[in-house]
Design a protein around this motif. Sequence first.
Motif, PDB file in Angstrom:
ATOM      1  N   GLY A 130       2.925  -8.194  -1.971  1.00  0.00           N
ATOM      2  CA  GLY A 130       2.269  -7.003  -1.455  1.00  0.00           C
ATOM      3  C   GLY A 130       1.313  -7.368  -0.337  1.00  0.00           C
ATOM      4  N   GLU A 135      -1.218  -2.852  -3.607  1.00  0.00           N
ATOM      5  CA  GLU A 135       0.226  -3.040  -3.759  1.00  0.00           C
ATOM      6  C   GLU A 135       0.527  -4.163  -4.747  1.00  0.00           C
ATOM      7  N   GLN A 136      -0.264  -5.209  -4.699  1.00  0.00           N
ATOM      8  CA  GLN A 136      -0.048  -6.347  -5.592  1.00  0.00           C
ATOM      9  C   GLN A 136      -0.265  -5.949  -7.055  1.00  0.00           C
ATOM     10  N   ARG A 138      -0.181  -2.905  -8.271  1.00  0.00           N
ATOM     11  CA  ARG A 138       0.876  -1.945  -8.616  1.00  0.00           C
ATOM     12  C   ARG A 138       2.175  -2.657  -8.982  1.00  0.00           C
ATOM     13  N   ASN A 139       2.559  -3.647  -8.185  1.00  0.00           N
ATOM     14  CA  ASN A 139       3.802  -4.372  -8.450  1.00  0.00           C
ATOM     15  C   ASN A 139       3.735  -5.121  -9.778  1.00  0.00           C
ATOM     16  N   TRP A 196      -4.048  -1.570 -12.980  1.00  0.00           N
ATOM     17  CA  TRP A 196      -3.517  -0.670 -11.967  1.00  0.00           C
ATOM     18  C   TRP A 196      -4.308   0.632 -11.911  1.00  0.00           C
ATOM     19  N   ARG A 200      -6.001   1.968  -8.627  1.00  0.00           N
ATOM     20  CA  ARG A 200      -5.472   3.246  -8.178  1.00  0.00           C
ATOM     21  C   ARG A 200      -6.592   4.269  -8.007  1.00  0.00           C
ATOM     22  N   ARG A 206      -4.210   7.863  -3.352  1.00  0.00           N
ATOM     23  CA  ARG A 206      -3.420   7.771  -4.579  1.00  0.00           C
ATOM     24  C   ARG A 206      -4.090   8.473  -5.751  1.00  0.00           C
ATOM     25  N   SER A 215       3.505   7.956  -4.013  1.00  0.00           N
ATOM     26  CA  SER A 215       4.091   7.541  -2.750  1.00  0.00           C
ATOM     27  C   SER A 215       3.915   8.686  -1.762  1.00  0.00           C
ATOM     28  N   ARG A 226      13.107   2.449  -3.250  1.00  0.00           N
ATOM     29  CA  ARG A 226      11.953   1.617  -2.885  1.00  0.00           C
ATOM     30  C   ARG A 226      11.706   0.548  -3.943  1.00  0.00           C
ATOM     31  N   LEU A 230      11.623  -3.578  -3.735  1.00  0.00           N
ATOM     32  CA  LEU A 230      10.485  -4.355  -4.221  1.00  0.00           C
ATOM     33  C   LEU A 230      10.920  -5.475  -5.155  1.00  0.00           C
TER      34      LEU A 230
END
Length: 312
Positions: A130, A135-136, A138-139, A196, A200, A206, A215, A226, A230
Motif C-alpha cells: 500500500g 491502505e496498508q 486495510r489490506n 483498521w 478508517r 472513509r 471506495s 479491485r 490487490l
Amino acid sequence: MNLAENRIDTFLEAQAAELGAARNTLMAYGRDLRAYAGWLITRGGRGLLTATQADVEAYLVACDAEGLAQATRARRLSSIRQFYRFAVDEGWRSDNPAIRLQGPGRSRALPRTLTEGQVERLLDAAPQVGRVEVEQVRNGALLALLYATGMRVSELVGLPLAAAQGNPEMLLVRGKGGKERLVPLSPPARAALAAWLVVRARDKRRAASPWLFPSSGRAGHLTRHRFYGLIKQIATHAGIDPDAVTPHRLRHAFATHLLANGADLRVIQTLLGHADLATTEIYTHVLDARLRALVEAHHPLGTTRRKTDPEG
C-alpha cells in the motif's frame, strides 16, 4: 438480452473477478453454457434455472449421440456444474442438478489450495502493501478476515460498517440469496479489524461511508476486481507466484486447513454457507490427495522415494 444470457454473463464476470479465469477459459464457458441453454429450449421450453438432473443427463446423452469427443463432453459438464454452483451461491436456485453427475471418463477436478506456510506469508505481507498507512492497514484486515472466515470475496467487500462495530467475536454475513450466517473471528483477525477501524475513523472520506471497506467507485465499497488486483500485489510481495493466489483459493485454504486440523465437515459447510453438503465434501478429496502425496514423498515404500533413491 434474455434472462439466460444475463445469468451467463454475470457468471462469467464473477469467474474473471474472483477466480482470475483466463480469457480462453471464459470463452469456453460461454460457448458451452449457451449451447446447453439453447438445447434446453428445445426440451419443452426448459430454462437454465428450471432444468433438473434428468435434463442435464439427457443433454450429456445428446452430446454423446452428436459424436462430441469425450474431452469436449467432460468440459461441457464441468461448465454446467460450475454455473449451477454459482447459481446456488447467488440464490438463483436452491440446488445444483449437475453436482452428482459423473463426467465421461474424467474425475471431478479438485480445487487448488494454498499451504499453511503460504497463507502465513500472505498474512505477513498484506500490511506491507500500500502507498500509505490507511491502505496498508486495510489490506492487512482484508486478508486476515478472508482467511479467518472463509467468506466469498463478494461477501467480504460488501460488509457494512455496522457488522464490525463493538469489537465483535463473530460477524454476521449476508450471503448469496440474502441468506445470513454467523462466522467466528480469530484473535488475529479481530486485532486486524480493530486496527483498521481506528485508521478508517481518522480518514474523513472513509469515515462517513456505511461500508466497512469504502471506495470512491460507483458501488461505494471495494469491488471484486479491485480486491483481485490487490491480492496479486500481496502475493508478489510475499514471494509467491501471483498466478497461484486468488481470493477463492484462500477460501479453499480456509476449508482445507480446518478439515486437516480436525474440524467437522458439517461445521465447515455452515461456515462456508454451502446449501448442500455434497459441495463441501470436495475438501475431503483434497485432503486425501495431500495425504497420498505426503506418503509417496516420505514413506520408505513411497513411489516418489523409490524413483529418487539412488540405491533403489
